[in-house]
Design a protein around this motif. Structure first.
Motif, PDB file in Angstrom:
ATOM      1  N   ARG A 179       0.850  -1.196   0.000  1.00  0.00           N
ATOM      2  CA  ARG A 179       0.000   0.000   0.000  1.00  0.00           C
ATOM      3  C   ARG A 179       0.886   1.246   0.000  1.00  0.00           C
ATOM      4  O   ARG A 179       1.942   1.273   0.644  1.00  0.00           O
ATOM      5  CB  ARG A 179      -0.902   0.043   1.225  1.00  0.00           C
ATOM      6  N   ALA A 180       0.429   2.286  -0.722  1.00  0.00           N
ATOM      7  CA  ALA A 180       1.193   3.529  -0.793  1.00  0.00           C
ATOM      8  C   ALA A 180       0.261   4.695  -1.076  1.00  0.00           C
ATOM      9  O   ALA A 180      -0.813   4.536  -1.644  1.00  0.00           O
ATOM     10  CB  ALA A 180       2.251   3.434  -1.886  1.00  0.00           C
ATOM     11  N   TYR A 181       0.682   5.893  -0.634  1.00  0.00           N
ATOM     12  CA  TYR A 181       0.004   7.114  -1.041  1.00  0.00           C
ATOM     13  C   TYR A 181       0.455   7.418  -2.467  1.00  0.00           C
ATOM     14  O   TYR A 181       1.543   7.031  -2.879  1.00  0.00           O
ATOM     15  CB  TYR A 181       0.406   8.287  -0.147  1.00  0.00           C
ATOM     16  N   PHE A 182      -0.356   8.165  -3.231  1.00  0.00           N
ATOM     17  CA  PHE A 182       0.075   8.512  -4.580  1.00  0.00           C
ATOM     18  C   PHE A 182      -0.405   9.898  -4.961  1.00  0.00           C
ATOM     19  O   PHE A 182      -1.336  10.447  -4.378  1.00  0.00           O
ATOM     20  CB  PHE A 182      -0.420   7.487  -5.603  1.00  0.00           C
ATOM     21  N   LYS A 183       0.274  10.470  -5.954  1.00  0.00           N
ATOM     22  CA  LYS A 183      -0.111  11.755  -6.534  1.00  0.00           C
ATOM     23  C   LYS A 183       0.406  11.784  -7.959  1.00  0.00           C
ATOM     24  O   LYS A 183       1.546  11.423  -8.224  1.00  0.00           O
ATOM     25  CB  LYS A 183       0.487  12.912  -5.739  1.00  0.00           C
ATOM     26  N   SER A 184      -0.426  12.223  -8.896  1.00  0.00           N
ATOM     27  CA  SER A 184      -0.031  12.369 -10.296  1.00  0.00           C
ATOM     28  C   SER A 184       0.304  13.826 -10.566  1.00  0.00           C
ATOM     29  O   SER A 184      -0.417  14.727 -10.147  1.00  0.00           O
ATOM     30  CB  SER A 184      -1.157  11.926 -11.223  1.00  0.00           C
ATOM     31  N   MET A 185       1.428  14.045 -11.279  1.00  0.00           N
ATOM     32  CA  MET A 185       1.866  15.407 -11.587  1.00  0.00           C
ATOM     33  C   MET A 185       2.427  15.461 -13.000  1.00  0.00           C
ATOM     34  O   MET A 185       3.028  14.496 -13.471  1.00  0.00           O
ATOM     35  CB  MET A 185       2.967  15.862 -10.621  1.00  0.00           C
ATOM     36  N   GLN A 186       2.244  16.599 -13.648  1.00  0.00           N
ATOM     37  CA  GLN A 186       2.839  16.848 -14.965  1.00  0.00           C
ATOM     38  C   GLN A 186       4.153  17.577 -14.717  1.00  0.00           C
ATOM     39  O   GLN A 186       4.171  18.740 -14.351  1.00  0.00           O
ATOM     40  CB  GLN A 186       1.898  17.731 -15.802  1.00  0.00           C
ATOM     41  N   ILE A 187       5.293  16.887 -14.874  1.00  0.00           N
ATOM     42  CA  ILE A 187       6.588  17.517 -14.575  1.00  0.00           C
ATOM     43  C   ILE A 187       7.390  17.798 -15.837  1.00  0.00           C
ATOM     44  O   ILE A 187       8.407  18.465 -15.773  1.00  0.00           O
ATOM     45  CB  ILE A 187       7.425  16.655 -13.598  1.00  0.00           C
ATOM     46  N   ARG A 188       6.949  17.278 -16.977  1.00  0.00           N
ATOM     47  CA  ARG A 188       7.632  17.536 -18.238  1.00  0.00           C
ATOM     48  C   ARG A 188       6.694  18.297 -19.159  1.00  0.00           C
ATOM     49  O   ARG A 188       5.704  18.855 -18.722  1.00  0.00           O
ATOM     50  CB  ARG A 188       8.095  16.207 -18.849  1.00  0.00           C
ATOM     51  N   SER A 189       6.977  18.319 -20.441  1.00  0.00           N
ATOM     52  CA  SER A 189       6.145  19.084 -21.370  1.00  0.00           C
ATOM     53  C   SER A 189       4.751  18.465 -21.476  1.00  0.00           C
ATOM     54  O   SER A 189       4.522  17.317 -21.104  1.00  0.00           O
ATOM     55  CB  SER A 189       6.808  19.135 -22.742  1.00  0.00           C
ATOM     56  N   ALA A 190       3.820  19.244 -22.005  1.00  0.00           N
ATOM     57  CA  ALA A 190       2.414  18.838 -22.020  1.00  0.00           C
ATOM     58  C   ALA A 190       2.149  17.631 -22.902  1.00  0.00           C
ATOM     59  O   ALA A 190       1.185  16.896 -22.679  1.00  0.00           O
ATOM     60  CB  ALA A 190       1.550  20.011 -22.471  1.00  0.00           C
ATOM     61  N   ASP A 191       2.974  17.392 -23.907  1.00  0.00           N
ATOM     62  CA  ASP A 191       2.735  16.245 -24.789  1.00  0.00           C
ATOM     63  C   ASP A 191       3.298  14.939 -24.229  1.00  0.00           C
ATOM     64  O   ASP A 191       3.132  13.890 -24.827  1.00  0.00           O
ATOM     65  CB  ASP A 191       3.295  16.517 -26.186  1.00  0.00           C
ATOM     66  N   GLU A 192       3.959  14.984 -23.069  1.00  0.00           N
ATOM     67  CA  GLU A 192       4.482  13.781 -22.419  1.00  0.00           C
ATOM     68  C   GLU A 192       3.469  13.321 -21.363  1.00  0.00           C
ATOM     69  O   GLU A 192       2.716  14.120 -20.828  1.00  0.00           O
ATOM     70  CB  GLU A 192       5.811  14.101 -21.730  1.00  0.00           C
ATOM     71  N   PRO A 193       3.451  12.032 -21.047  1.00  0.00           N
ATOM     72  CA  PRO A 193       2.509  11.565 -20.021  1.00  0.00           C
ATOM     73  C   PRO A 193       2.905  12.075 -18.634  1.00  0.00           C
ATOM     74  O   PRO A 193       4.064  12.375 -18.371  1.00  0.00           O
ATOM     75  CB  PRO A 193       2.624  10.043 -20.096  1.00  0.00           C
ATOM     76  N   GLU A 194       1.917  12.160 -17.746  1.00  0.00           N
ATOM     77  CA  GLU A 194       2.202  12.629 -16.397  1.00  0.00           C
ATOM     78  C   GLU A 194       2.918  11.552 -15.602  1.00  0.00           C
ATOM     79  O   GLU A 194       2.859  10.364 -15.926  1.00  0.00           O
ATOM     80  CB  GLU A 194       0.929  13.057 -15.698  1.00  0.00           C
ATOM     81  N   SER A 195       3.612  11.965 -14.563  1.00  0.00           N
ATOM     82  CA  SER A 195       4.331  11.039 -13.690  1.00  0.00           C
ATOM     83  C   SER A 195       3.505  10.803 -12.436  1.00  0.00           C
ATOM     84  O   SER A 195       2.848  11.704 -11.936  1.00  0.00           O
ATOM     85  CB  SER A 195       5.693  11.612 -13.303  1.00  0.00           C
ATOM     86  N   ARG A 196       3.559   9.591 -11.925  1.00  0.00           N
ATOM     87  CA  ARG A 196       2.838   9.248 -10.700  1.00  0.00           C
ATOM     88  C   ARG A 196       3.878   8.983  -9.613  1.00  0.00           C
ATOM     89  O   ARG A 196       4.777   8.169  -9.773  1.00  0.00           O
ATOM     90  CB  ARG A 196       1.971   8.021 -10.915  1.00  0.00           C
ATOM     91  N   PHE A 197       3.740   9.710  -8.497  1.00  0.00           N
ATOM     92  CA  PHE A 197       4.643   9.579  -7.365  1.00  0.00           C
ATOM     93  C   PHE A 197       3.957   8.797  -6.265  1.00  0.00           C
ATOM     94  O   PHE A 197       2.770   8.982  -6.002  1.00  0.00           O
ATOM     95  CB  PHE A 197       5.047  10.969  -6.847  1.00  0.00           C
ATOM     96  N   TYR A 198       4.730   7.908  -5.630  1.00  0.00           N
ATOM     97  CA  TYR A 198       4.213   7.067  -4.556  1.00  0.00           C
ATOM     98  C   TYR A 198       5.044   7.280  -3.298  1.00  0.00           C
ATOM     99  O   TYR A 198       6.239   7.574  -3.373  1.00  0.00           O
ATOM    100  CB  TYR A 198       4.310   5.586  -4.935  1.00  0.00           C
TER     101      TYR A 198
END
Length: 106
Positions: A75-94
């Motif tokens: 089990r983990a907490y998570f958050k999705s963020m856009q850290i690169r350019s808009a045409d790249e997929p977002e990154s998910r942090f755990y």
């Protein structure tokens, strides 16, 4: 390192008969009449890296099933963020609920 006063590109060194600096972009040439001296050596200091996501950035409450790479807790907490350019997929942090290791998946 010497730079061209005309165009600003780095000058190349050549030893043809006499020593000279020349520019590969424009016709600038500087003949060297005496030995070149190193004026200053600059030591580079490695700066510490700031984390992209801190513990405060991942809110407690959004939980998911994700296996921690350190302790194998499921089990983990998570958050999705856009850290690169808009045409790249977002990154998910755990962040692991057990050992609080933070990692990311793209």
């Amino acid at each position: 390192m010497e730079f061209c006063p005309t165009c600003g590109n780095m000058l190349r060194y050549e030893r043809r008969g006499g020593s000279r600096f020349f520019c590969m972009t424009c016709p600038y040439i500087a003949c060297i009449k005496r030995q070149v001296e190193i004026k200053k050596k600059q030591l580079l200091v490695k700066k510490p890296l700031d984390p992209v996501v801190s513990k405060e950035d991942i809110p407690k409450g959004d939980e998911t099933e994700a296996v921690c790479p350190r302790c194998n807790h499921d089990r983990a907490y998570f958050k999705s963020m856009q850290i690169r350019s808009a045409d790249e997929p977002e990154s998910r942090f755990y962040r692991c609920l057990k050992c609080e290791l933070t990692w990311r998946e793209e």
